[in-house]
Motif scaffolding. Structure first.
Motif, PDB file in Angstrom:
ATOM      1  N   GLY A 153     -65.641 -12.214 -22.420  1.00  0.00           N
ATOM      2  CA  GLY A 153     -66.856 -11.732 -23.091  1.00  0.00           C
ATOM      3  C   GLY A 153     -67.667 -10.821 -22.195  1.00  0.00           C
ATOM      4  O   GLY A 153     -68.154  -9.765 -22.627  1.00  0.00           O
ATOM      5  N   ARG A 154     -67.819 -11.203 -20.930  1.00  0.00           N
ATOM      6  CA  ARG A 154     -68.563 -10.355 -19.985  1.00  0.00           C
ATOM      7  C   ARG A 154     -67.851  -9.034 -19.753  1.00  0.00           C
ATOM      8  O   ARG A 154     -68.471  -7.979 -19.690  1.00  0.00           O
ATOM      9  N   ARG A 155     -66.523  -9.105 -19.619  1.00  0.00           N
ATOM     10  CA  ARG A 155     -65.737  -7.886 -19.401  1.00  0.00           C
ATOM     11  C   ARG A 155     -65.934  -6.931 -20.575  1.00  0.00           C
ATOM     12  O   ARG A 155     -66.145  -5.730 -20.394  1.00  0.00           O
ATOM     13  N   ALA A 156     -65.895  -7.441 -21.805  1.00  0.00           N
ATOM     14  CA  ALA A 156     -66.093  -6.596 -22.987  1.00  0.00           C
ATOM     15  C   ALA A 156     -67.497  -5.986 -22.989  1.00  0.00           C
ATOM     16  O   ALA A 156     -67.676  -4.819 -23.311  1.00  0.00           O
ATOM     17  N   ASP A 157     -68.503  -6.759 -22.569  1.00  0.00           N
ATOM     18  CA  ASP A 157     -69.872  -6.235 -22.510  1.00  0.00           C
ATOM     19  C   ASP A 157     -69.976  -5.129 -21.475  1.00  0.00           C
ATOM     20  O   ASP A 157     -70.580  -4.090 -21.735  1.00  0.00           O
ATOM     21  N   TYR A 158     -69.381  -5.316 -20.301  1.00  0.00           N
ATOM     22  CA  TYR A 158     -69.463  -4.311 -19.242  1.00  0.00           C
ATOM     23  C   TYR A 158     -68.681  -3.058 -19.614  1.00  0.00           C
ATOM     24  O   TYR A 158     -69.101  -1.944 -19.329  1.00  0.00           O
ATOM     25  N   GLU A 159     -67.509  -3.238 -20.258  1.00  0.00           N
ATOM     26  CA  GLU A 159     -66.706  -2.074 -20.656  1.00  0.00           C
ATOM     27  C   GLU A 159     -67.431  -1.242 -21.697  1.00  0.00           C
ATOM     28  O   GLU A 159     -67.294  -0.036 -21.736  1.00  0.00           O
ATOM     29  N   SER A 160     -68.230  -1.888 -22.546  1.00  0.00           N
ATOM     30  CA  SER A 160     -68.952  -1.132 -23.572  1.00  0.00           C
ATOM     31  C   SER A 160     -70.067  -0.290 -22.955  1.00  0.00           C
ATOM     32  O   SER A 160     -70.544   0.661 -23.576  1.00  0.00           O
ATOM     33  N   LEU A 161     -70.474  -0.588 -21.729  1.00  0.00           N
ATOM     34  CA  LEU A 161     -71.512   0.189 -21.057  1.00  0.00           C
ATOM     35  C   LEU A 161     -70.955   1.479 -20.449  1.00  0.00           C
ATOM     36  O   LEU A 161     -71.707   2.412 -20.183  1.00  0.00           O
ATOM     37  N   ALA A 162     -69.645   1.506 -20.202  1.00  0.00           N
ATOM     38  CA  ALA A 162     -69.035   2.653 -19.529  1.00  0.00           C
ATOM     39  C   ALA A 162     -68.953   3.880 -20.413  1.00  0.00           C
ATOM     40  O   ALA A 162     -69.016   3.918 -21.548  1.00  0.00           O
TER      41      ALA A 162
END
Length: 104
Positions: free
Chosen positions: A95-104
């Motif tokens: 879940g955190r990885r998906a949140d961080y990837e959406s910021l890129a």
């Protein structure tokens, strides 16, 4: 006397409200749990809140039907799935990885 650790899961809002009241009474969660166990052992049943006391103590979110209704309305259901129960930390990582990837 030897002591033992008791663990319980309760809603965060309930814990915070209770902690504030305990502080105002000069008490602690340990004393609350000990007294609850004392009551259970002495009476053979769980303590209940008299209806008159409930009406006099309504706070934010309780006016429309009580704490349970407030919590039900403000709680998000999460489908943990069978594999998540075994490793919830991995579910959080994804879940955190998906949140961080959406910021890129």
């Amino acid at each position: 006397m030897e002591s033992s650790l008791v663990s319980a899961r309760i809603p965060v809002a309930k814990k915070e409200a209770g902690a504030g009241l305990l502080r105002s009474l000069g008490s602690t969660p340990s004393e609350l749990v000990n007294r609850a166990y004392d009551y259970l052992i002495a009476c053979g049943e769980l303590p209940s809140v008299p209806a008159a006391s409930r009406k006099g103590r309504q706070g934010a979110g309780e006016a429309d039907g009580g704490l349970e209704a407030f919590l039900a309305a403000s709680t998000l259901e999460v489908d943990w799935g069978a594999d998540a129960a075994a490793d919830y930390k991995e579910l959080l990582r994804r879940g955190r990885r998906a949140d961080y990837e959406s910021l890129a």
